[in-house]
Design an enzyme around this catalytic site. Structure first.
Site, PDB file in Angstrom:
ATOM      1  N   ASP A  78     -50.211   9.191 -40.743  1.00  0.00           N
ATOM      2  CA  ASP A  78     -50.328   8.358 -41.930  1.00  0.00           C
ATOM      3  C   ASP A  78     -51.220   7.157 -41.615  1.00  0.00           C
ATOM      4  O   ASP A  78     -51.699   7.000 -40.494  1.00  0.00           O
ATOM      5  CB  ASP A  78     -48.942   7.937 -42.427  1.00  0.00           C
ATOM      6  CG  ASP A  78     -48.136   7.126 -41.418  1.00  0.00           C
ATOM      7  OD1 ASP A  78     -48.730   6.435 -40.559  1.00  0.00           O
ATOM      8  OD2 ASP A  78     -46.903   7.177 -41.485  1.00  0.00           O
ATOM      9  N   HIS A  82     -54.339  27.765 -27.739  1.00  0.00           N
ATOM     10  CA  HIS A  82     -52.942  28.189 -27.705  1.00  0.00           C
ATOM     11  C   HIS A  82     -52.071  27.137 -27.018  1.00  0.00           C
ATOM     12  O   HIS A  82     -52.362  26.733 -25.894  1.00  0.00           O
ATOM     13  CB  HIS A  82     -52.848  29.535 -26.984  1.00  0.00           C
ATOM     14  CG  HIS A  82     -51.471  30.075 -26.857  1.00  0.00           C
ATOM     15  ND1 HIS A  82     -50.706  30.433 -27.941  1.00  0.00           N
ATOM     16  CD2 HIS A  82     -50.711  30.308 -25.773  1.00  0.00           C
ATOM     17  CE1 HIS A  82     -49.545  30.873 -27.521  1.00  0.00           C
ATOM     18  NE2 HIS A  82     -49.516  30.801 -26.206  1.00  0.00           N
ATOM     19  N   TYR A 109     -43.235   7.506 -42.224  1.00  0.00           N
ATOM     20  CA  TYR A 109     -43.072   8.442 -41.101  1.00  0.00           C
ATOM     21  C   TYR A 109     -43.605   9.835 -41.422  1.00  0.00           C
ATOM     22  O   TYR A 109     -43.041  10.853 -40.997  1.00  0.00           O
ATOM     23  CB  TYR A 109     -41.599   8.524 -40.663  1.00  0.00           C
ATOM     24  CG  TYR A 109     -41.046   7.224 -40.182  1.00  0.00           C
ATOM     25  CD1 TYR A 109     -41.256   6.803 -38.866  1.00  0.00           C
ATOM     26  CD2 TYR A 109     -40.306   6.397 -41.033  1.00  0.00           C
ATOM     27  CE1 TYR A 109     -40.747   5.586 -38.423  1.00  0.00           C
ATOM     28  CE2 TYR A 109     -39.787   5.186 -40.593  1.00  0.00           C
ATOM     29  CZ  TYR A 109     -40.010   4.787 -39.287  1.00  0.00           C
ATOM     30  OH  TYR A 109     -39.500   3.595 -38.847  1.00  0.00           O
ATOM     31  N   ALA A 110     -44.710   9.922 -42.141  1.00  0.00           N
ATOM     32  CA  ALA A 110     -45.277  11.214 -42.526  1.00  0.00           C
ATOM     33  C   ALA A 110     -46.017  11.907 -41.378  1.00  0.00           C
ATOM     34  O   ALA A 110     -46.493  13.028 -41.535  1.00  0.00           O
ATOM     35  CB  ALA A 110     -46.245  11.026 -43.704  1.00  0.00           C
ATOM     36  N   ASN A 111     -46.105  11.283 -40.245  1.00  0.00           N
ATOM     37  CA  ASN A 111     -46.847  11.812 -39.099  1.00  0.00           C
ATOM     38  C   ASN A 111     -46.255  13.136 -38.619  1.00  0.00           C
ATOM     39  O   ASN A 111     -45.052  13.319 -38.636  1.00  0.00           O
ATOM     40  CB  ASN A 111     -46.799  10.810 -37.953  1.00  0.00           C
ATOM     41  CG  ASN A 111     -47.034   9.408 -38.424  1.00  0.00           C
ATOM     42  OD1 ASN A 111     -48.088   9.100 -38.941  1.00  0.00           O
ATOM     43  ND2 ASN A 111     -46.041   8.548 -38.264  1.00  0.00           N
ATOM     44  N   HIS A 124     -38.463   8.535 -33.555  1.00  0.00           N
ATOM     45  CA  HIS A 124     -39.889   8.189 -33.597  1.00  0.00           C
ATOM     46  C   HIS A 124     -40.418   7.776 -32.230  1.00  0.00           C
ATOM     47  O   HIS A 124     -41.558   8.091 -31.887  1.00  0.00           O
ATOM     48  CB  HIS A 124     -40.110   7.071 -34.625  1.00  0.00           C
ATOM     49  CG  HIS A 124     -41.534   6.892 -35.011  1.00  0.00           C
ATOM     50  ND1 HIS A 124     -42.213   5.725 -34.801  1.00  0.00           N
ATOM     51  CD2 HIS A 124     -42.411   7.738 -35.597  1.00  0.00           C
ATOM     52  CE1 HIS A 124     -43.449   5.859 -35.240  1.00  0.00           C
ATOM     53  NE2 HIS A 124     -43.591   7.075 -35.729  1.00  0.00           N
TER      54      HIS A 124
END
Length: 129
Positions: free
Chosen positions: A28, A20, A121-123, A99
C-alpha cells in the site's frame, strides 16, 4: 509493441525475474521503503492503483502458490474488504501473521510494487509456485 498484459516495463522485467519459490511484495502507499530491494512505485494518488488491481493484473501470468498478509489486515478492515482480498487470492494458501513478522520477510523478496492503496495493512507477499 505489446498489446495485452503488463505494459509497465519495470513491472514486466521484475515479474520475469521471479522464479520458483521467490517472492514479490505488493504494498500500500504507506509501506516503508526498502532500499535493499528493487521497488517499482506506481502510486499516483490515493487508491490509484490499488493492491487488488495490481494483483488482478499480474495473476494472469504469475502463478502464486502462497501469500502472506498481516494479521492486522483482518482486525482493521470490514467484512467486504477482507472478502474482496480473499476472492482475489482464491486458490492461494494465505497466511496471516503479525505485521512485525510480515515485514521480516520483505528483504528476501525479488522486488516490491508500491501502489496508492489506502486500505489498512493491504500489503501482501506472493510466493511464486
Amino acid at each position: 509493441m505489446i498489446k495485452t498484459g503488463i505494459l509497465n516495463p519495470a513491472i514486466a522485467s521484475l515479474l520475469r525475474r521471479v522464479r520458483h519459490t521467490n517472492t514479490l511484495v505488493i504494498s500500500d502507499r504507506g509501506f516503508p521503503c526498502w532500499p535493499m530491494i528493487e521497488t517499482v512505485d506506481i502510486s499516483l494518488v490515493d487508491d490509484v492503483p490499488t493492491v487488488l488491481q495490481v494483483l488482478s493484473a499480474i495473476r494472469a501470468n504469475f502463478q502464486v502458490g502462497h501469500a502472506w498478509m498481516a494479521q492486522e489486515f483482518l482486525e482493521n478492515n470490514d467484512a467486504p474488504t477482507t472478502a474482496a482480498f480473499a476472492d482475489a487470492l482464491s486458490g492461494v494458501a494465505v497466511h496471516h501473521e503479525p505485521h512485525v513478522e510480515f515485514k521480516r520477510r520483505v528483504p528476501y523478496a525479488i522486488g516490491l510494487i508500491r501502489t496508492g492503496d489506502t486500505t489498512q495493512y493491504a500489503n501482501m507477499i506472493l510466493e511464486s509456485s
